[in-house]
Design a protein around this motif. Sequence first.
Motif, PDB file in Angstrom:
ATOM      1  N   ALA A  45       0.660  -0.918  -0.136  1.00 41.67           N
ATOM      2  CA  ALA A  45       0.274   0.016   0.283  1.00 41.67           C
ATOM      3  C   ALA A  45       1.300   1.313   0.216  1.00 41.67           C
ATOM      4  CB  ALA A  45      -0.909  -0.447   0.767  1.00 41.67           C
ATOM      5  N   PRO A  46       0.435   1.860  -0.832  1.00 41.96           N
ATOM      6  CA  PRO A  46       1.436   3.923  -0.748  1.00 41.96           C
ATOM      7  C   PRO A  46       1.596   4.248   0.382  1.00 41.96           C
ATOM      8  CG  PRO A  46      -0.206   3.669  -2.729  1.00 41.96           C
ATOM      9  CD  PRO A  46      -0.263   2.785  -1.783  1.00 41.96           C
ATOM     10  N   PRO A  47       2.727   4.855   1.326  1.00 40.72           N
ATOM     11  CA  PRO A  47       2.238   4.980   2.271  1.00 40.72           C
ATOM     12  C   PRO A  47       2.110   6.355   2.931  1.00 40.72           C
ATOM     13  CG  PRO A  47       4.809   4.907   1.042  1.00 40.72           C
ATOM     14  CD  PRO A  47       3.855   4.811  -0.332  1.00 40.72           C
ATOM     15  N   LEU A  48       0.813   7.080   1.722  1.00 39.96           N
ATOM     16  CA  LEU A  48       0.509   8.107   1.837  1.00 39.96           C
ATOM     17  C   LEU A  48      -1.061   7.665   2.427  1.00 39.96           C
ATOM     18  CD1 LEU A  48      -0.868  11.238   1.766  1.00 39.96           C
ATOM     19  CD2 LEU A  48      -0.826  10.489  -0.924  1.00 39.96           C
ATOM     20  N   LEU A  49      -1.882   6.966   1.368  1.00 40.13           N
ATOM     21  CA  LEU A  49      -2.770   6.026   1.658  1.00 40.13           C
ATOM     22  C   LEU A  49      -3.174   5.560   2.598  1.00 40.13           C
ATOM     23  CD1 LEU A  49      -5.698   6.193   0.347  1.00 40.13           C
ATOM     24  CD2 LEU A  49      -4.621   3.511  -0.999  1.00 40.13           C
ATOM     25  N   GLN A  50      -1.394   4.682   3.417  1.00 42.08           N
ATOM     26  CA  GLN A  50      -1.551   3.844   4.193  1.00 42.08           C
ATOM     27  C   GLN A  50      -1.940   5.347   5.845  1.00 42.08           C
ATOM     28  OE1 GLN A  50      -1.543   0.350   4.717  1.00 42.08           O
ATOM     29  NE2 GLN A  50      -2.343   1.290   6.857  1.00 42.08           N
ATOM     30  N   ARG A  51      -0.933   6.215   5.452  1.00 45.30           N
ATOM     31  CA  ARG A  51      -1.393   7.659   6.635  1.00 45.30           C
ATOM     32  C   ARG A  51      -2.679   7.758   6.785  1.00 45.30           C
ATOM     33  NH1 ARG A  51       3.562   8.472   4.017  1.00 45.30           N
ATOM     34  NH2 ARG A  51       2.499  10.815   4.052  1.00 45.30           N
ATOM     35  N   MET A  52      -3.437   7.953   5.744  1.00 44.55           N
ATOM     36  CA  MET A  52      -5.122   8.328   6.036  1.00 44.55           C
ATOM     37  C   MET A  52      -6.091   7.477   6.081  1.00 44.55           C
ATOM     38  SD  MET A  52      -4.902  10.244   2.078  1.00 44.55           S
ATOM     39  CE  MET A  52      -6.373  10.520   2.041  1.00 44.55           C
ATOM     40  N   VAL A  53      -5.679   6.141   5.887  1.00 46.51           N
ATOM     41  CA  VAL A  53      -6.480   5.060   6.609  1.00 46.51           C
ATOM     42  C   VAL A  53      -6.093   5.077   8.459  1.00 46.51           C
ATOM     43  CG1 VAL A  53      -6.564   2.739   7.222  1.00 46.51           C
ATOM     44  CG2 VAL A  53      -6.883   4.157   4.671  1.00 46.51           C
ATOM     45  N   ASP A  54      -5.480   5.090   8.577  1.00 46.56           N
ATOM     46  CA  ASP A  54      -4.801   4.823   9.742  1.00 46.56           C
ATOM     47  C   ASP A  54      -5.391   6.185  11.038  1.00 46.56           C
ATOM     48  OD1 ASP A  54      -3.430   3.123   9.719  1.00 46.56           O
ATOM     49  OD2 ASP A  54      -1.081   3.659   9.482  1.00 46.56           O
ATOM     50  N   ALA A  55      -5.362   7.798   9.875  1.00 48.77           N
ATOM     51  CA  ALA A  55      -5.898   8.483  10.320  1.00 48.77           C
ATOM     52  C   ALA A  55      -7.381   8.903  10.708  1.00 48.77           C
ATOM     53  CB  ALA A  55      -5.543  10.067   9.971  1.00 48.77           C
ATOM     54  N   GLY A  56      -8.246   7.768   9.920  1.00 51.57           N
ATOM     55  CA  GLY A  56      -9.122   7.527   9.770  1.00 51.57           C
ATOM     56  C   GLY A  56     -10.031   8.593   8.594  1.00 51.57           C
ATOM     57  N   ARG A  57      -9.269   9.024   7.821  1.00 50.85           N
ATOM     58  CA  ARG A  57      -9.137   9.318   6.383  1.00 50.85           C
ATOM     59  C   ARG A  57      -9.767   8.194   5.718  1.00 50.85           C
ATOM     60  NH1 ARG A  57      -6.449  14.042   5.313  1.00 50.85           N
ATOM     61  NH2 ARG A  57      -7.995  15.042   4.051  1.00 50.85           N
ATOM     62  N   LEU A  58     -11.494   7.873   5.574  1.00 51.87           N
ATOM     63  CA  LEU A  58     -10.960   7.154   5.105  1.00 51.87           C
ATOM     64  C   LEU A  58     -12.209   7.165   3.659  1.00 51.87           C
ATOM     65  CD1 LEU A  58     -12.960   4.289   7.825  1.00 51.87           C
ATOM     66  CD2 LEU A  58     -10.354   4.887   6.602  1.00 51.87           C
ATOM     67  N   GLY A  59     -12.354   8.166   3.302  1.00 55.13           N
ATOM     68  CA  GLY A  59     -12.754   8.196   1.397  1.00 55.13           C
ATOM     69  C   GLY A  59     -14.316   9.420   2.512  1.00 55.13           C
ATOM     70  N   ARG A  60     -15.247   9.301   1.556  1.00 56.29           N
ATOM     71  CA  ARG A  60     -16.737   9.512   1.957  1.00 56.29           C
ATOM     72  C   ARG A  60     -17.417   9.455   2.795  1.00 56.29           C
ATOM     73  NH1 ARG A  60     -19.706  12.971  -2.031  1.00 56.29           N
ATOM     74  NH2 ARG A  60     -18.583  12.197  -4.182  1.00 56.29           N
ATOM     75  N   LYS A  61     -17.300   7.905   3.151  1.00 53.96           N
ATOM     76  CA  LYS A  61     -18.128   7.441   3.904  1.00 53.96           C
ATOM     77  C   LYS A  61     -17.914   8.370   5.045  1.00 53.96           C
ATOM     78  CE  LYS A  61     -16.513   3.855   5.869  1.00 53.96           C
ATOM     79  NZ  LYS A  61     -16.457   1.630   5.386  1.00 53.96           N
ATOM     80  N   THR A  62     -16.085   8.446   5.921  1.00 50.75           N
ATOM     81  CA  THR A  62     -16.693   9.679   6.912  1.00 50.75           C
ATOM     82  C   THR A  62     -16.356  10.983   6.659  1.00 50.75           C
ATOM     83  OG1 THR A  62     -14.390   8.895   6.305  1.00 50.75           O
ATOM     84  CG2 THR A  62     -15.160   7.769   8.100  1.00 50.75           C
ATOM     85  N   GLY A  63     -16.852  11.797   5.575  1.00 48.53           N
ATOM     86  CA  GLY A  63     -16.448  12.712   5.354  1.00 48.53           C
ATOM     87  C   GLY A  63     -15.046  13.689   5.208  1.00 48.53           C
ATOM     88  N   SER A  64     -14.132  12.707   5.482  1.00 51.81           N
ATOM     89  CA  SER A  64     -12.672  13.562   4.349  1.00 51.81           C
ATOM     90  C   SER A  64     -11.812  12.170   3.723  1.00 51.81           C
ATOM     91  CB  SER A  64     -11.974  14.404   5.506  1.00 51.81           C
ATOM     92  OG  SER A  64     -11.769  12.970   6.443  1.00 51.81           O
ATOM     93  N   GLY A  65     -11.576  12.270   2.962  1.00 49.72           N
ATOM     94  CA  GLY A  65     -10.055  11.391   2.695  1.00 49.72           C
ATOM     95  C   GLY A  65      -8.819  12.215   1.804  1.00 49.72           C
ATOM     96  N   PHE A  66      -9.380  12.163   0.868  1.00 49.49           N
ATOM     97  CA  PHE A  66      -8.485  12.709  -0.271  1.00 49.49           C
ATOM     98  C   PHE A  66      -9.252  14.850  -0.396  1.00 49.49           C
ATOM     99  CE2 PHE A  66      -6.826   8.897  -1.654  1.00 49.49           C
ATOM    100  CZ  PHE A  66      -5.125   9.593  -2.013  1.00 49.49           C
ATOM    101  N   TYR A  67     -10.433  14.549  -0.503  1.00 51.10           N
ATOM    102  CA  TYR A  67     -11.185  15.774   0.141  1.00 51.10           C
ATOM    103  C   TYR A  67     -12.114  15.554   1.247  1.00 51.10           C
ATOM    104  CZ  TYR A  67      -9.441  15.622  -5.233  1.00 51.10           C
ATOM    105  OH  TYR A  67      -8.715  15.769  -6.523  1.00 51.10           O
ATOM    106  N   ALA A  68     -12.544  17.111   1.178  1.00 55.70           N
ATOM    107  CA  ALA A  68     -13.567  17.123   2.859  1.00 55.70           C
ATOM    108  C   ALA A  68     -14.725  17.466   2.385  1.00 55.70           C
ATOM    109  CB  ALA A  68     -13.489  18.033   3.284  1.00 55.70           C
ATOM    110  N   TYR A  69     -15.625  16.633   2.313  1.00 55.59           N
ATOM    111  CA  TYR A  69     -17.025  16.817   1.977  1.00 55.59           C
ATOM    112  C   TYR A  69     -18.183  17.031   3.350  1.00 55.59           C
ATOM    113  CZ  TYR A  69     -14.996  12.817  -1.507  1.00 55.59           C
ATOM    114  OH  TYR A  69     -14.034  12.529  -1.997  1.00 55.59           O
ATOM    115  N   ALA A  70     -18.689  17.893   2.765  1.00 51.87           N
ATOM    116  CA  ALA A  70     -20.038  18.005   4.147  1.00 51.87           C
ATOM    117  C   ALA A  70     -20.865  17.250   4.497  1.00 51.87           C
ATOM    118  CB  ALA A  70     -19.984  20.186   3.835  1.00 51.87           C
TER     119      ALA A  70
END
Length: 70
Positions: A45-70
């Motif tokens: 897994a790419p290190p950036l993606l692994q850090r994002m998952v570890d931080a809870g930034r799972l994408g649209r379902k959590t409200g943040s990923g590479f982008y912030a969702y309101a």
Amino acid sequence: MQARKSPRSPWRRQSRQTTDEAAGHRATHNADQLYAEYKEPLYAAPPLLQRMVDAGRLGRKTGSGFYAYA
């Protein structure tokens, strides 16, 4: 006729949006499974993606990923 570059680079906007939609934790899980099986750094897994998952930034379902969702 010139060869076209592939639009599937992981750093292009389209791929980041796709990762946010599909949930990054699934991508890291799949990459971890492939790496465990084949021991090829290409499958890790790419290190950036692994850090994002570890931080809870799972994408649209959590409200943040590479982008912030309101």
